[in-house]
Structure formats: C-alpha cells, structure tokens
Design an enzyme around this catalytic site. Sequence first.
Site, PDB file in Angstrom:
ATOM      1  N   HIS A   1      -3.256   7.516   3.245  1.00  0.00           N
ATOM      2  CA  HIS A   1      -3.390   5.179   2.559  1.00  0.00           C
ATOM      3  C   HIS A   1      -5.291   5.522   3.429  1.00  0.00           C
ATOM      4  CE1 HIS A   1      -4.298   1.804   1.194  1.00  0.00           C
ATOM      5  NE2 HIS A   1      -4.063   0.653   2.113  1.00  0.00           N
TER       6      HIS A   1
ATOM      7  N   ASN B   1     -10.085  -0.314   0.309  1.00  0.00           N
ATOM      8  CA  ASN B   1      -8.558  -0.334   0.452  1.00  0.00           C
ATOM      9  C   ASN B   1      -8.010  -0.783  -0.777  1.00  0.00           C
ATOM     10  OD1 ASN B   1      -6.088   0.461   0.288  1.00  0.00           O
ATOM     11  ND2 ASN B   1      -6.011  -1.263   2.665  1.00  0.00           N
TER      12      ASN B   1
ATOM     13  N   CYS C   1       0.680  -1.157   0.011  1.00  0.00           N
ATOM     14  CA  CYS C   1       0.303   0.535  -0.136  1.00  0.00           C
ATOM     15  C   CYS C   1       1.039   0.971   0.070  1.00  0.00           C
ATOM     16  CB  CYS C   1      -0.902   0.082   1.445  1.00  0.00           C
ATOM     17  SG  CYS C   1      -2.117  -1.021   0.945  1.00  0.00           S
TER      18      CYS C   1
HETATM   19  N1  ACO Z   1     -18.625  -8.854   9.349  1.00  0.00           N
HETATM   20  C1  ACO Z   1     -19.613  -8.984  10.432  1.00  0.00           C
HETATM   21  N2  ACO Z   1     -18.647  -9.308  11.119  1.00  0.00           N
HETATM   22  C2  ACO Z   1     -17.329  -9.267  11.167  1.00  0.00           C
HETATM   23  C3  ACO Z   1     -16.260  -8.826   9.593  1.00  0.00           C
HETATM   24  C4  ACO Z   1     -17.789  -8.710   8.985  1.00  0.00           C
HETATM   25  N3  ACO Z   1     -16.889  -8.171   7.347  1.00  0.00           N
HETATM   26  N4  ACO Z   1     -14.928  -9.458  10.339  1.00  0.00           N
HETATM   27  C5  ACO Z   1     -14.724  -9.852  10.942  1.00  0.00           C
HETATM   28  N5  ACO Z   1     -15.972  -9.761  12.167  1.00  0.00           N
HETATM   29  C6  ACO Z   1     -16.734 -10.015  13.581  1.00  0.00           C
HETATM   30  C7  ACO Z   1     -15.842 -10.475  13.798  1.00  0.00           C
HETATM   31  O1  ACO Z   1     -15.630 -12.595  13.776  1.00  0.00           O
HETATM   32  C8  ACO Z   1     -14.992 -10.870  15.366  1.00  0.00           C
HETATM   33  O2  ACO Z   1     -16.265 -11.746  16.655  1.00  0.00           O
HETATM   34  P1  ACO Z   1     -16.434 -12.317  17.157  1.00  0.00           P
HETATM   35  O3  ACO Z   1     -16.517 -10.741  18.200  1.00  0.00           O
HETATM   36  O4  ACO Z   1     -17.101 -12.740  17.652  1.00  0.00           O
HETATM   37  O5  ACO Z   1     -14.524 -13.077  17.270  1.00  0.00           O
HETATM   38  C9  ACO Z   1     -15.875  -9.341  15.290  1.00  0.00           C
HETATM   39  O6  ACO Z   1     -16.164  -9.301  14.471  1.00  0.00           O
HETATM   40  C10 ACO Z   1     -14.618  -8.639  15.606  1.00  0.00           C
HETATM   41  O7  ACO Z   1     -13.874  -8.450  14.989  1.00  0.00           O
HETATM   42  P2  ACO Z   1     -12.216  -8.163  14.886  1.00  0.00           P
HETATM   43  O8  ACO Z   1     -11.349  -8.627  13.712  1.00  0.00           O
HETATM   44  O9  ACO Z   1     -12.357  -7.579  16.189  1.00  0.00           O
HETATM   45  O10 ACO Z   1     -12.434  -6.834  14.669  1.00  0.00           O
HETATM   46  P3  ACO Z   1     -12.084  -4.697  14.778  1.00  0.00           P
HETATM   47  O11 ACO Z   1     -13.405  -4.120  14.921  1.00  0.00           O
HETATM   48  O12 ACO Z   1     -10.622  -5.335  14.713  1.00  0.00           O
HETATM   49  O13 ACO Z   1     -11.907  -4.385  12.887  1.00  0.00           O
HETATM   50  C11 ACO Z   1     -10.627  -4.569  11.071  1.00  0.00           C
HETATM   51  C12 ACO Z   1     -11.567  -5.288  12.255  1.00  0.00           C
HETATM   52  C13 ACO Z   1     -11.271  -3.885  10.096  1.00  0.00           C
HETATM   53  C14 ACO Z   1      -9.515  -6.038   9.820  1.00  0.00           C
HETATM   54  C15 ACO Z   1      -9.707  -3.840  11.462  1.00  0.00           C
HETATM   55  O14 ACO Z   1      -9.126  -4.227  12.687  1.00  0.00           O
HETATM   56  C16 ACO Z   1      -9.064  -3.060  10.943  1.00  0.00           C
HETATM   57  O15 ACO Z   1      -9.268  -1.804  10.405  1.00  0.00           O
HETATM   58  N6  ACO Z   1      -7.241  -3.795  10.530  1.00  0.00           N
HETATM   59  C17 ACO Z   1      -6.431  -2.929   9.755  1.00  0.00           C
HETATM   60  C18 ACO Z   1      -6.479  -3.079   8.561  1.00  0.00           C
HETATM   61  C19 ACO Z   1      -5.829  -2.446   7.662  1.00  0.00           C
HETATM   62  O16 ACO Z   1      -5.159  -1.620   7.832  1.00  0.00           O
HETATM   63  N7  ACO Z   1      -4.909  -2.986   7.362  1.00  0.00           N
HETATM   64  C20 ACO Z   1      -4.102  -2.998   5.583  1.00  0.00           C
HETATM   65  C21 ACO Z   1      -3.682  -3.572   4.778  1.00  0.00           C
HETATM   66  S1  ACO Z   1      -2.581  -3.081   3.287  1.00  0.00           S
HETATM   67  C22 ACO Z   1      -2.534  -3.692   2.644  1.00  0.00           C
HETATM   68  O17 ACO Z   1      -0.413  -4.105   2.219  1.00  0.00           O
HETATM   69  C23 ACO Z   1      -2.684  -5.620   2.256  1.00  0.00           C
END
Ligand code: ACO
Length: 317
Positions: free
Chosen positions: A244, A274, A110
Amino acid sequence: MSFKIIGTGMAHPALAVTNSDLSKYVDTSDEWISSRTGIKSRFISTGESMLDLSVSAAKTAVCNSGLDAGDLDLIICTTMQGDYVTPSLACLIQRELGAACPAFDINAACSGFIFALDVAAAYFDAGRAENILIVSVEMMSKYLDWNDRATCVLFGDGAGAAVLAKGAGLRAIKITAKGDDELLFIPGNTGNSPFAGKEHKEQYVHMTGSEVFKFAVSAMIRDITDVLAAAGIGTDKVKKVIPHQANLRIIRSAAEKLNLRDDQLVLGIDRYGNTSSASIPILLSELFETRELESGDIVVLSAFGGGLTTGACVIEI
Ligand code: ACO
C-alpha cells in the site's frame, strides 16, 4: 481452487497536482513532502465522479480479460464511500457496464482490495462464481481538510480494477481488523435531525500520523512474513511486492526488515500519493500494462488502513 487474475485496468482524474502547486494553498514545500513521504504529485478530481473513474478502470479490465460484462458473476467495489450513500457504487458500475450480476461495496479503507480478493476467493471456493470483477476506487480529495497541511498533502484520487477467473493463483491470504476510531478516522455525516443534539463534525481525515506509521510498518512485516510462510515461499522467490502506498518511509522500513531488494518493490507513491484501496490495483494494472509479469511469477500484496485493517496475500500470476 480459488482464482487467477485475467485482466486489469486503472484510471485517474486528468489534473496532476504537484507539491509546488500545493504550496500555493498551504504552508508546505516540495522538500518537506518529498523527503517525509516520497510523494511528488497526485491526481485530484476537478469534476470526474467516482463512477467515471470506476467505469473507466473496469471497462479496461474487462476488455483485457477477453470477457464480456455479461460473463461477470459478481462485482465487488471497494471504497470508503461512493458518490452516494445509496445506491452503492458497485450497482452503478454494474449498470454502466451492462452486467446483470449481483454487486456490492466493501469498506475496509486502504486494505479494501485485499479484503475483496478474500471475499472473491470464498465465492470461487464455494462454486458460486466463474468470473468476478473487483473495482477499488477512492476520492480522498473530498475527505481532506485543504487547510490542514499534515493530511492534505498525502492523498490522491484514483481507481484500479481486476477481473478474476476460477484458477489456482491464490497461494495464501490473510486479513485482519482491530477496531479503532482514534488513530485514523473520517467522521460520518451527522445530519440535521432536530432530535439528535449532537455536535456537527466535519467529514475530514483525522490521523495521528506517527502512530499510524508505527502500526503500518509492524503490520506489513507481520503480514508479509505470515503469508509467505503459509505459501511456503521465501522472499527470494518473490518477483514483485506491491505495498500500500501511504509513505515511502513506511515501505522502505518494512522492506529492510523483510530483506526485500529494491527491484522487488513496486512504487507509485511519487506519482499518485495515497489513493487508499486503489493504490495496489493501480500498480498491479501498471505491471500488467508494461508486461513486467509473466505466467508463474509470484507477487505479494500488502495493505493497512483505517479500521484498523490490514491484509496481505501471495498470488501466482
Ligand atoms: N509541510 C510542512 N510541514 C509540515 C507538513 C507539511 N505538509 N505537515 C506537517 N508539518 C510539520 C508539522 O507541523 C511538524 O512541525 P513542528 O515540529 O513545528 O510541530 C513537523 O512538520 C513534523 O510533523 P510530524 O507529524 O512529526 O511529521 P512526520 O515525520 O511524522 O510525518 C506523516 C508525518 C507524513 C503524516 C507520517 O507520520 C506518516 O506518513 N504517517 C503514516 C500515514 C499513513 O500511513 N496513513 C495511512 C492512511 S491510510 C487510510 O486508511 C486513510
């Protein structure tokens, strides 16, 4: 010496996929995706190739720059992987534009666009180029496990491009890398060699979301603070910050610590999700298109991603 941005362009696939559309395929909801990420819709390829998107964005950027493809001295494409492992996308973009210059791809996930700006700056400073085209393009839909709701809702496909000419617009830039294949990775092709005996891994995005979240917020705060200090500029002098677009909560957390106002933040995550290295040049292109930037405006770019890589820069338009 360095560069000025003289033309930009962007492209995305035709199909917009909303959160409600996704909820027909995986157990998710618009409420969960919107509130956790800020994403409402993203564009997903139904057949457009990465080259199609790249050439469309590149042609617009070259046209807006007032140059011809023959004026380009270098084409840098940023992508995690093009339509082929080889040839590089940059070489195919060169062919489609009718350019004759060297061309190569960079993979910094990214952070790719800012890594490309850094490479371009070195070419300009060494007197090796007058005009450089950067195209950032990603087709994340190919690398998602569409049964994994934790990742498939986050990404979209798209391309952004910028033509740079020799100039004095780059006020400060930094890029960083910290080798890590645990928090965020996409396995490579393992092939079918009868001699390798390795376990086959699917080429999907694997991510420890909460750790990447923390890394991203602290990297953005550190990098933006560093480049503003290097440029001798306070946040009050910054017209726009293009972060980003990975998660609205990441952007808001960093912005709060940096005392950035809402009107300084450029956001597109609601419409694009993203798009990895394409995120920043897509929004940069929109800013030029809507004439929100004037000569002399200060713009800050900040990115983080797989690698782990980060980058930030201060540019005077
Ligand atoms: N829909 C519904 N529920 C979901 C979904 C979804 N799409 N995805 C996860 N959940 C559930 C999980 O199963 C979990 O359920 P549980 O509590 O029963 O186990 C709950 O939601 C919470 O999940 P978390 O992973 O703790 O959610 P969080 O608030 O941390 O959000 C997220 C997840 C959005 C991925 C966040 O951590 C994030 O944005 N992280 C950074 C991502 C990022 O910056 N990526 C960059 C990638 S760039 C590259 O180089 C490719």
